[in-house]
Write a protein that holds these residues in place. Structure first.
Motif, PDB file in Angstrom:
ATOM      1  N   ASN A  64      39.104  13.830   5.845  1.00  0.00           N
ATOM      2  CA  ASN A  64      38.159  12.834   5.684  1.00  0.00           C
ATOM      3  C   ASN A  64      36.666  13.125   5.907  1.00  0.00           C
ATOM      4  N   GLY A  65      36.612  14.537   6.587  1.00  0.00           N
ATOM      5  CA  GLY A  65      35.232  14.941   6.655  1.00  0.00           C
ATOM      6  C   GLY A  65      34.637  14.676   8.198  1.00  0.00           C
ATOM      7  N   PHE A  66      33.338  15.169   8.248  1.00  0.00           N
ATOM      8  CA  PHE A  66      32.881  15.141   9.864  1.00  0.00           C
ATOM      9  C   PHE A  66      32.352  13.563   9.954  1.00  0.00           C
ATOM     10  N   GLN A  67      32.463  13.211  11.474  1.00  0.00           N
ATOM     11  CA  GLN A  67      32.037  11.935  11.752  1.00  0.00           C
ATOM     12  C   GLN A  67      30.979  12.110  12.863  1.00  0.00           C
ATOM     13  N   PRO A  68      30.229  11.210  12.802  1.00  0.00           N
ATOM     14  CA  PRO A  68      28.982  11.125  13.944  1.00  0.00           C
ATOM     15  C   PRO A  68      29.673  10.886  15.300  1.00  0.00           C
ATOM     16  N   THR A  69      29.347  11.630  16.363  1.00  0.00           N
ATOM     17  CA  THR A  69      30.095  11.445  17.665  1.00  0.00           C
ATOM     18  C   THR A  69      29.070  11.200  18.636  1.00  0.00           C
ATOM     19  N   GLY A  70      27.732  11.400  18.452  1.00  0.00           N
ATOM     20  CA  GLY A  70      26.579  11.081  19.587  1.00  0.00           C
ATOM     21  C   GLY A  70      26.679  12.673  20.611  1.00  0.00           C
ATOM     22  N   GLU A  71      25.860  12.646  21.394  1.00  0.00           N
ATOM     23  CA  GLU A  71      25.680  13.651  22.244  1.00  0.00           C
ATOM     24  C   GLU A  71      26.851  13.775  23.267  1.00  0.00           C
ATOM     25  N   GLY A  72      27.588  14.962  23.180  1.00  0.00           N
ATOM     26  CA  GLY A  72      28.643  15.291  24.182  1.00  0.00           C
ATOM     27  C   GLY A  72      29.969  14.520  23.710  1.00  0.00           C
ATOM     28  N   GLY A  73      30.046  14.094  22.662  1.00  0.00           N
ATOM     29  CA  GLY A  73      31.091  13.087  22.059  1.00  0.00           C
ATOM     30  C   GLY A  73      32.103  13.971  21.985  1.00  0.00           C
ATOM     31  N   ALA A  74      33.610  13.536  21.781  1.00  0.00           N
ATOM     32  CA  ALA A  74      34.536  14.461  21.336  1.00  0.00           C
ATOM     33  C   ALA A  74      34.804  14.764  19.918  1.00  0.00           C
ATOM     34  N   CYS A  75      35.569  15.669  19.475  1.00  0.00           N
ATOM     35  CA  CYS A  75      35.963  16.117  18.273  1.00  0.00           C
ATOM     36  C   CYS A  75      36.823  14.946  17.590  1.00  0.00           C
ATOM     37  N   PRO A  76      36.815  14.330  16.428  1.00  0.00           N
ATOM     38  CA  PRO A  76      37.921  13.250  16.140  1.00  0.00           C
ATOM     39  C   PRO A  76      38.786  14.267  15.401  1.00  0.00           C
ATOM     40  N   GLN A  77      39.915  13.937  15.399  1.00  0.00           N
ATOM     41  CA  GLN A  77      41.173  14.600  14.881  1.00  0.00           C
ATOM     42  C   GLN A  77      41.061  14.313  13.407  1.00  0.00           C
ATOM     43  N   ASP A  78      40.850  15.262  12.694  1.00  0.00           N
ATOM     44  CA  ASP A  78      41.163  15.136  11.031  1.00  0.00           C
ATOM     45  C   ASP A  78      42.288  15.402  10.673  1.00  0.00           C
ATOM     46  N   GLU A  79      42.961  14.797   9.309  1.00  0.00           N
ATOM     47  CA  GLU A  79      44.264  15.264   8.856  1.00  0.00           C
ATOM     48  C   GLU A  79      44.074  15.405   7.458  1.00  0.00           C
ATOM     49  N   MET A  80      45.161  16.266   7.011  1.00  0.00           N
ATOM     50  CA  MET A  80      45.344  16.392   5.442  1.00  0.00           C
ATOM     51  C   MET A  80      46.954  16.729   5.422  1.00  0.00           C
ATOM     52  N   GLN A  81      47.427  16.295   4.207  1.00  0.00           N
ATOM     53  CA  GLN A  81      48.595  16.291   3.864  1.00  0.00           C
ATOM     54  C   GLN A  81      48.982  17.050   2.600  1.00  0.00           C
ATOM     55  N   GLU A  82      50.157  17.287   2.299  1.00  0.00           N
ATOM     56  CA  GLU A  82      50.612  17.986   1.000  1.00  0.00           C
ATOM     57  C   GLU A  82      50.648  16.832   0.007  1.00  0.00           C
ATOM     58  N   GLY A  83      50.115  17.338  -1.264  1.00  0.00           N
ATOM     59  CA  GLY A  83      50.009  16.538  -2.408  1.00  0.00           C
ATOM     60  C   GLY A  83      51.406  16.430  -3.182  1.00  0.00           C
ATOM     61  N   TYR A  84      51.408  15.886  -4.376  1.00  0.00           N
ATOM     62  CA  TYR A  84      52.471  15.933  -5.266  1.00  0.00           C
ATOM     63  C   TYR A  84      52.967  17.408  -5.454  1.00  0.00           C
ATOM     64  N   GLU A  85      54.205  17.676  -5.659  1.00  0.00           N
ATOM     65  CA  GLU A  85      54.538  18.872  -6.056  1.00  0.00           C
ATOM     66  C   GLU A  85      55.465  19.036  -7.440  1.00  0.00           C
ATOM     67  N   LYS A  86      55.563  20.398  -7.665  1.00  0.00           N
ATOM     68  CA  LYS A  86      56.299  20.496  -9.246  1.00  0.00           C
ATOM     69  C   LYS A  86      56.899  21.931  -8.988  1.00  0.00           C
ATOM     70  N   ILE A  87      58.197  21.759  -9.419  1.00  0.00           N
ATOM     71  CA  ILE A  87      58.894  23.178  -9.527  1.00  0.00           C
ATOM     72  C   ILE A  87      59.122  23.621 -10.899  1.00  0.00           C
ATOM     73  N   LEU A  88      58.766  24.850 -11.028  1.00  0.00           N
ATOM     74  CA  LEU A  88      58.970  25.567 -12.181  1.00  0.00           C
ATOM     75  C   LEU A  88      59.985  26.828 -11.959  1.00  0.00           C
ATOM     76  N   GLU A  89      61.192  26.478 -12.950  1.00  0.00           N
ATOM     77  CA  GLU A  89      62.279  27.492 -12.880  1.00  0.00           C
ATOM     78  C   GLU A  89      62.230  28.541 -14.142  1.00  0.00           C
ATOM     79  N   HIS A  90      62.310  29.710 -13.737  1.00  0.00           N
ATOM     80  CA  HIS A  90      62.304  30.750 -14.978  1.00  0.00           C
ATOM     81  C   HIS A  90      63.390  30.522 -15.841  1.00  0.00           C
ATOM     82  N   VAL A  91      63.033  31.068 -17.166  1.00  0.00           N
ATOM     83  CA  VAL A  91      63.866  30.923 -18.384  1.00  0.00           C
ATOM     84  C   VAL A  91      63.771  32.448 -18.839  1.00  0.00           C
ATOM     85  N   THR A  92      64.951  32.756 -19.200  1.00  0.00           N
ATOM     86  CA  THR A  92      65.231  33.990 -19.959  1.00  0.00           C
ATOM     87  C   THR A  92      65.054  34.072 -21.583  1.00  0.00           C
TER      88      THR A  92
END
Length: 341
Positions: A64-92
């Motif tokens: 989500n990006g950086f957040q304003p906290t003011g002087e001496g403020g604690a760091c907010p906990q950011d998050e990210m997650q895995e997006g969609y996934e695709k599986i490719l299987e080899h062919v001979t």
């Protein structure tokens, strides 16, 4: 690049075919190098080696990006997650050609050159056609049939590569990367802006920077494209205003696309090659490079040359691409109308 690996049965140099082994091998190697230099695959796909039976492709959403906290403020906990996934299987993939004793005994030079040439041509033509079939197939649906086998042209989100309704996994509106507009200088500018506004699965702007345009071998499309991009002055203005698209795009004319595109369409495909390589938009995976084996068949006494390779290609992240000139898809949006609104 595809590369080539040779193996040879023991004792073959002592047979009647011994003197033909090195010339044929050299000819095959030279042709592989020549075809690889002309290949368009590396301009369209992120090409990588693989050591597994299959590979899972995915990505991570933005924070989500950086957040304003003011002087001496604690760091907010950011998050990210895995997006969609695709599986490719080899062919001979396999092929073979034969050199008879009579060819060697009678010094049939033309046959000894033409057979390996056709063999190598067939291998590289297969790769080019497969890649082109996937790219063109991504306009029309989520799968294609190639040489009798079904292959996916869907991205990790389950939509076809070029679709009007790509959905975000976390938040954000559906997005389109398929448009009706025929190529023009205005359509080029509008599509570039549209791609630059593509959002990730968390609704954040990605700052896509398209730098490549892929077209089939169509003389009018080619003429219009180079007319729009080939001069530093704006061809549409009498006072020769500056053409800001001059020198900014790499043009790839891919003749193998012609046989797979819809007759009503004249597609021109815009690509961000850096995003494609970094985030795996279109991915080509080589599991086993072309392996060529030479041996003498005990039943026929012929010299058999067999080739085997394992590879697969497919699409993960649609955001690397956008296509225009698709009149056959009624869901395709209009670039110019959107840009003018």
């Amino acid at each position: 690049m595809a590369g080539i690996i040779f193996s040879e049965s023991s004792g073959i140099n002592d047979s009647v075919f011994g003197k033909s082994q090195c010339p044929i091998r050299l000819f095959v190697e030279k042709q592989v190098e020549a075809f690889e230099e002309k290949s368009a695959l590396e301009h369209v796909f992120m090409i990588a080696d693989s050591k597994n039976f299959s590979e899972k492709l995915t990505g991570m959403t933005s924070m989500n990006g950086f957040q304003p906290t003011g002087e001496g403020g604690a760091c907010p906990q950011d998050e990210m997650q895995e997006g969609y996934e695709k599986i490719l299987e080899h062919v001979t993939w396999k092929d073979a050609f034969t050199v008879t004793q009579e060819m060697v005994e009678d010094s049939k030079t033309i046959d000894l050159r033409s057979k390996p040439y056709a063999f190598v041509s067939g291998y590289h033509r297969t790769r080019e056609q497969f890649g082109a079939a996937l790219l063109a197939g991504g306009i029309n649906g989520t799968s294609i049939k190639f040489r009798g086998m079904k292959f996916s042209t869907a991205c990790a989100d389950g939509k076809k590569l070029f679709a009007h309704n790509h959905t975000a996994k976390v938040k954000g509106d559906a997005q389109s990367n398929i448009f009706q507009d025929e190529f023009s200088a205005d359509a080029l500018a509008a599509m570039e802006c549209r791609m630059q506004d593509f959002r990730d699965d968390n609704g954040q702007v990605l700052a896509i920077a398209p730098d490549t345009i892929i077209i089939p071998n169509d003389w009018k499309l080619k003429k219009d494209l180079f007319a729009a991009l080939g001069a530093d002055k704006d061809p549409n203005t009498s006072n020769n205003g500056f053409n800001y698209t001059f020198g900014r795009f790499h043009i790839v004319t891919w003749q193998y696309l012609n046989q797979f595109i819809n007759g009503k369409d004249k597609p021109w495909i815009m690509l961000d090659s850096n995003y494609n390589k970094e985030c795996g938009g279109a991915v080509w995976l080589d599991r086993i490079k072309l392996a060529v084996k030479s041996y003498v068949d005990e039943n026929t006494d012929n010299n058999i040359w067999k080739g085997r390779s394992r590879f697969i290609a497919g699409f993960n992240d649609w955001r690397a691409f956008a296509v225009g000139g698709i009149a056959s898809d009624t869901n395709a949006a209009k670039l110019i109308e959107t840009a003018a609104a």
